[in-house]
Motif scaffolding. Structure first.
Motif, PDB file in Angstrom:
ATOM      1  N   SER A  87      50.246  48.611  45.692  1.00 61.51           N
ATOM      2  CA  SER A  87      51.348  47.771  45.216  1.00 61.51           C
ATOM      3  C   SER A  87      50.863  46.326  45.107  1.00 61.51           C
ATOM      4  N   PHE A  88      51.496  45.551  44.243  1.00 57.50           N
ATOM      5  CA  PHE A  88      51.147  44.143  44.097  1.00 57.50           C
ATOM      6  C   PHE A  88      52.324  43.381  43.507  1.00 57.50           C
ATOM      7  N   LYS A  89      52.220  42.056  43.553  1.00 60.45           N
ATOM      8  CA  LYS A  89      53.231  41.185  42.958  1.00 60.45           C
ATOM      9  C   LYS A  89      52.630  40.507  41.732  1.00 60.45           C
ATOM     10  N   ALA A  90      53.463  40.259  40.736  1.00 54.27           N
ATOM     11  CA  ALA A  90      52.993  39.669  39.492  1.00 54.27           C
ATOM     12  C   ALA A  90      52.313  38.334  39.761  1.00 54.27           C
ATOM     13  N   GLY A  91      51.029  38.230  39.364  1.00 48.37           N
ATOM     14  CA  GLY A  91      50.244  37.025  39.577  1.00 48.37           C
ATOM     15  C   GLY A  91      49.124  37.191  40.587  1.00 48.37           C
ATOM     16  N   GLN A  92      49.150  38.277  41.363  1.00 47.68           N
ATOM     17  CA  GLN A  92      48.129  38.470  42.390  1.00 47.68           C
ATOM     18  C   GLN A  92      46.825  39.001  41.804  1.00 47.68           C
ATOM     19  N   TRP A  93      45.767  39.006  42.653  1.00 49.69           N
ATOM     20  CA  TRP A  93      44.451  39.473  42.250  1.00 49.69           C
ATOM     21  C   TRP A  93      43.988  40.592  43.179  1.00 49.69           C
ATOM     22  N   VAL A  94      42.829  41.150  42.837  1.00 52.30           N
ATOM     23  CA  VAL A  94      42.223  42.155  43.711  1.00 52.30           C
ATOM     24  C   VAL A  94      40.808  41.735  44.093  1.00 52.30           C
ATOM     25  N   ASP A  95      40.436  42.028  45.344  1.00 56.49           N
ATOM     26  CA  ASP A  95      39.025  42.072  45.716  1.00 56.49           C
ATOM     27  C   ASP A  95      38.494  43.343  45.058  1.00 56.49           C
ATOM     28  N   PHE A  96      37.416  43.221  44.297  1.00 58.18           N
ATOM     29  CA  PHE A  96      36.929  44.327  43.479  1.00 58.18           C
ATOM     30  C   PHE A  96      35.577  44.766  44.001  1.00 58.18           C
ATOM     31  N   PHE A  97      35.532  45.923  44.661  1.00 58.75           N
ATOM     32  CA  PHE A  97      34.327  46.443  45.291  1.00 58.75           C
ATOM     33  C   PHE A  97      33.696  47.512  44.401  1.00 58.75           C
ATOM     34  N   ILE A  98      32.435  47.298  44.028  1.00 60.11           N
ATOM     35  CA  ILE A  98      31.728  48.204  43.131  1.00 60.11           C
ATOM     36  C   ILE A  98      30.599  48.894  43.892  1.00 60.11           C
ATOM     37  N   PRO A  99      30.541  50.204  43.899  1.00 62.09           N
ATOM     38  CA  PRO A  99      29.437  50.898  44.585  1.00 62.09           C
ATOM     39  C   PRO A  99      28.087  50.423  44.053  1.00 62.09           C
ATOM     40  N   GLY A 100      27.202  50.035  44.968  1.00 64.68           N
ATOM     41  CA  GLY A 100      25.868  49.603  44.586  1.00 64.68           C
ATOM     42  C   GLY A 100      25.753  48.148  44.184  1.00 64.68           C
TER      43      GLY A 100
END
Length: 310
Positions: A87-100
């Motif tokens: 879930s998120f609120k409009a305007g928020q971001w994500v920490d984006f974890f990429i394998p490798g």
């Protein structure tokens, strides 16, 4: 909607978007804890450092890429199937974890919570750079790629039903449009809800978007933004700006694009000290200049919210 039925709904919608039905949303696992991945302690750099003081959810959720489109020559938009508990609120971001990939990305969502509720997906629009996460998205990411994400950020619009109506002023520069586009789409959902609910007041009296980019090709989501304005002509408006005055303007946008930066006169038209709530996102120099102008126009400091990303 229960979690199993929500996930089934997402499967039906997302497999329709993915060639050969390669996406299997039922394979999305439960959210992992930060303790298991220990992501925030061992990989603290770049985005994590810059946002260390921001609020974050505790859970890290898996996601699977189920669609990729070129939003412009330099920007790819990802469509990501997420876990039902995401879930998120409009305007928020994500920490984006990429394998490798050691470096953790930080990307604002350009979709709204309503899309997540309806289809079980979120969307990110990412500009091509040499930064490892962005570079991976533009060179290695494919439909079916798996990532992990954690929601964060204190820059959002999430009014309670009891909150008084506001006039929203959204000011975006370049890819700073992402969180503001999410907010714009969310307000459109609120306005639609008002139309279908007799007598229900909206938390939004009006919305005006000031959006500037180097040229018209870099004005992301312009067709969709125009459609929202046309759908709510008495509530939603937008001024597009191109800052490179020697560049050609898309003929279809000639009448709606201004040459040059957002002006004080334009802002003055949309600022009321007691009603206006302003969200800014873009390069730091733009944020600082616009914030100073808004303060000079009498908008209180606590009604000026901003997100700086580079």
């Amino acid at each position: 909607m229960s979690a199993p039925s929500f996930l089934a709904f997402a499967v039906r919608n997302l497999t329709r978007l993915c060639p050969g039905g390669r996406l299997h949303c039922s394979g999305l696992m439960a959210p992992s804890s930060t303790t298991r991945r220990n992501m925030s302690s061992k990989r603290k750099m770049d985005h994590l450092d810059r946002t260390a003081s921001n609020s974050r959810q505790n859970a890290v959720y898996p996601g699977r890429i189920c669609g990729i489109v070129n939003e412009s020559e330099m920007v790819k938009r990802l469509r990501i199937a997420v876990h039902p508990s995401f879930s998120f609120k409009a305007g928020q971001w994500v920490d984006f974890f990429i394998p490798g990939v050691e470096t953790v990305g930080g990307f604002s969502m350009c979709s709204c919570p309503g899309l997540l509720q309806r289809e079980g997906v979120i969307e990110l629009a990412v500009k091509s750079t040499t930064h490892p996460p962005a570079n991976w998205i533009h060179t290695a990411c494919a439909v079916g790629s798996e990532v992990d994400m954690r929601v964060g950020g204190d820059f959002f619009f999430d009014p309670s039903p009891s909150d008084p109506p506001v006039d929203l002023l959204l000011v975006a520069g370049g890819v700073g449009i992402n969180p503001l586009y999410s907010i714009l789409l969310h307000t459109a959902d609120l306005l639609r809800l008002q139309q279908t609910s007799s007598g229900q007041d909206s938390n939004v009296s009006s919305v005006h978007l000031c959006y500037s980019a180097k040229n018209s090709q870099e004005l992301l989501f312009k067709s969709s933004i125009t459609e929202v304005c046309q759908q709510f002509p008495d509530k939603v408006s937008c001024d597009f700006h191109v800052t490179q005055v020697n560049t050609d303007v898309d003929p279809q946008l000639q009448s709606s694009i201004n040459r040059g930066r957002v002006t004080e006169e334009e802002l003055r038209t949309h600022v009321h000290p007691e009603r206006t709530l302003c969200y800014l996102c873009g390069p730091p120099p733009m944020i600082e200049a616009i914030s100073k102008t808004l303060l000079n126009l009498g908008l209180p400091k606590d009604r000026i919210l901003f997100e700086k990303w580079w």
